[in-house]
Design an enzyme around this catalytic site. Structure first.
Site, PDB file in Angstrom:
ATOM      1  N   SER A 176       0.852  -1.199   0.000  1.00 26.89           N
ATOM      2  CA  SER A 176       0.000   0.000   0.000  1.00 26.89           C
ATOM      3  C   SER A 176       0.881   1.240   0.000  1.00 26.89           C
ATOM      4  O   SER A 176       2.018   1.216   0.500  1.00 26.89           O
ATOM      5  CB  SER A 176      -0.892   0.019   1.251  1.00 26.89           C
ATOM      6  OG  SER A 176      -1.522   1.272   1.422  1.00 26.89           O
ATOM      7  N   TYR A 189      -1.036  -0.441  10.794  1.00 26.28           N
ATOM      8  CA  TYR A 189      -1.186  -0.802   9.378  1.00 26.28           C
ATOM      9  C   TYR A 189       0.002  -0.323   8.544  1.00 26.28           C
ATOM     10  O   TYR A 189       0.574  -1.091   7.754  1.00 26.28           O
ATOM     11  CB  TYR A 189      -2.487  -0.209   8.851  1.00 26.28           C
ATOM     12  CG  TYR A 189      -2.781  -0.525   7.409  1.00 26.28           C
ATOM     13  CD1 TYR A 189      -3.288  -1.780   7.056  1.00 26.28           C
ATOM     14  CD2 TYR A 189      -2.598   0.420   6.405  1.00 26.28           C
ATOM     15  CE1 TYR A 189      -3.583  -2.075   5.729  1.00 26.28           C
ATOM     16  CE2 TYR A 189      -2.892   0.136   5.084  1.00 26.28           C
ATOM     17  CZ  TYR A 189      -3.380  -1.114   4.751  1.00 26.28           C
ATOM     18  OH  TYR A 189      -3.669  -1.408   3.440  1.00 26.28           O
TER      19      TYR A 189
END
Length: 289
Positions: A176, A189
């Site tokens: 990501s 995350y």
């Protein structure tokens, strides 16, 4: 030459190198937008881990629509079976929990023993749990890291020996853009995705000169169950169907990074060229409620 002069020259070289990398990576992203497609190698089989929803689900449907044979894995068997029923001639459901090391090894060995194992493995599994200084938790960080990073490492550990034995293979690892930069609410995350990016870079270097390709996918915000609970602005939000198309087109290239959307990637990469005093200030301004 003094140490200070050496340091200055080194900093200039690093900055120039970063600019070159950004131009190279963004040219790759623009190539995706041009509509030019290269057909994947003749009917390869693909194994998608994390394919029951979101990007993974649409990747499976996109590849099946291109007449690819796809094995789709995730924890939720009912969701997998519903997906496989849409294109039963091309999709096959194989439940898998990547937190279970023994199960990962067993499923991988079974797939590769069935004859010609998958030519390409797409590792898309992941979870998102917001974490900030208000709910700081080692247990939460461990949970996210165990799935997002170690879970994918378990799969790579099980698959890589088969690729090496066959002398070829293709690993596509979905990370990501959150791994580029520390962001609020992303204390668990973000590091998991940064670890994945770093891991992919090392794999790409170590496997250079072989016929085992490694690519990392760094999407921006995509409309999926993972992002549905976000209560903050998501710039350049993309639909999962479009994200899947961009990934599949990128897989046909030898480019290391598949990153999108273009403008968001450009802004985040540009931030990394700035001094921390400025880049962290801009992050704080951009994410302030």
């Amino acid at each position: 030459m003094s140490d200070s002069h050496i340091t200055i020259r080194l900093c200039v070289w690093i900055t120039d190198r970063q600019k070159f990398l950004i131009r190279s990576q963004l040219s790759g992203v623009k190539a995706i937008k041009s509509g030019e497609e290269t057909v994947l190698s003749e009917k390869p089989s693909v194994w998608i881990i994390g394919g029951s929803s979101g990007i993974g689900r649409h990747l499976a449907l996109e590849l099946a629509g291109r007449d690819q044979s796809v094995v789709v894995s995730a924890r939720r068997q009912s969701a997998l079976e519903e997906l496989a029923s849409q294109k039963p001639d091309h999709l096959r459901a194989v439940p898998l929990d990547i937190a279970d090391e023994e199960q990962v090894r067993s499923v991988a060995d079974a797939l590769f023993k069935e004859g010609r194992g998958p030519d390409c493995v797409i590792l898309n599994a992941g979870i998102y749990e917001p974490m900030s200084v208000q709910n700081y938790s080692a247990a939460r960080a461990r949970k996210v890291m165990d799935i997002n990073y170690l879970g994918l490492v378990r799969v790579i550990e099980a698959v890589l020996p088969h690729f090496q034995a066959e002398g070829r293979g293709h690993l596509v690892i979905v990370a990501s853009v959150a791994g580029y930069q520390g962001l609020p609410l992303s204390l668990a995350y973000g590091p998991s995705k940064a670890a994945l990016i770093n891991h992919c870079e090392a794999l790409r270097v170590e496997l250079a000169g072989t016929d085992i390709r490694v690519q990392v996918v760094n999407p921006g915000f995509v409309r999926t169950p993972l992002t549905s609970g976000n209560r903050f602005p998501m710039p350049f939000l993309m639909e999962p169907e479009e994200a899947a198309r961009r990934i599949v087109r990128g897989m046909a290239s030898n480019r290391f990074e598949i990153a999108f959307p273009t403008r968001f990637v450009f802004l985040l990469k540009l931030m990394k060229l700035l001094p921390y005093a400025l880049s962290l200030y801009l992050v704080r301004r951009a994410t302030r409620k």
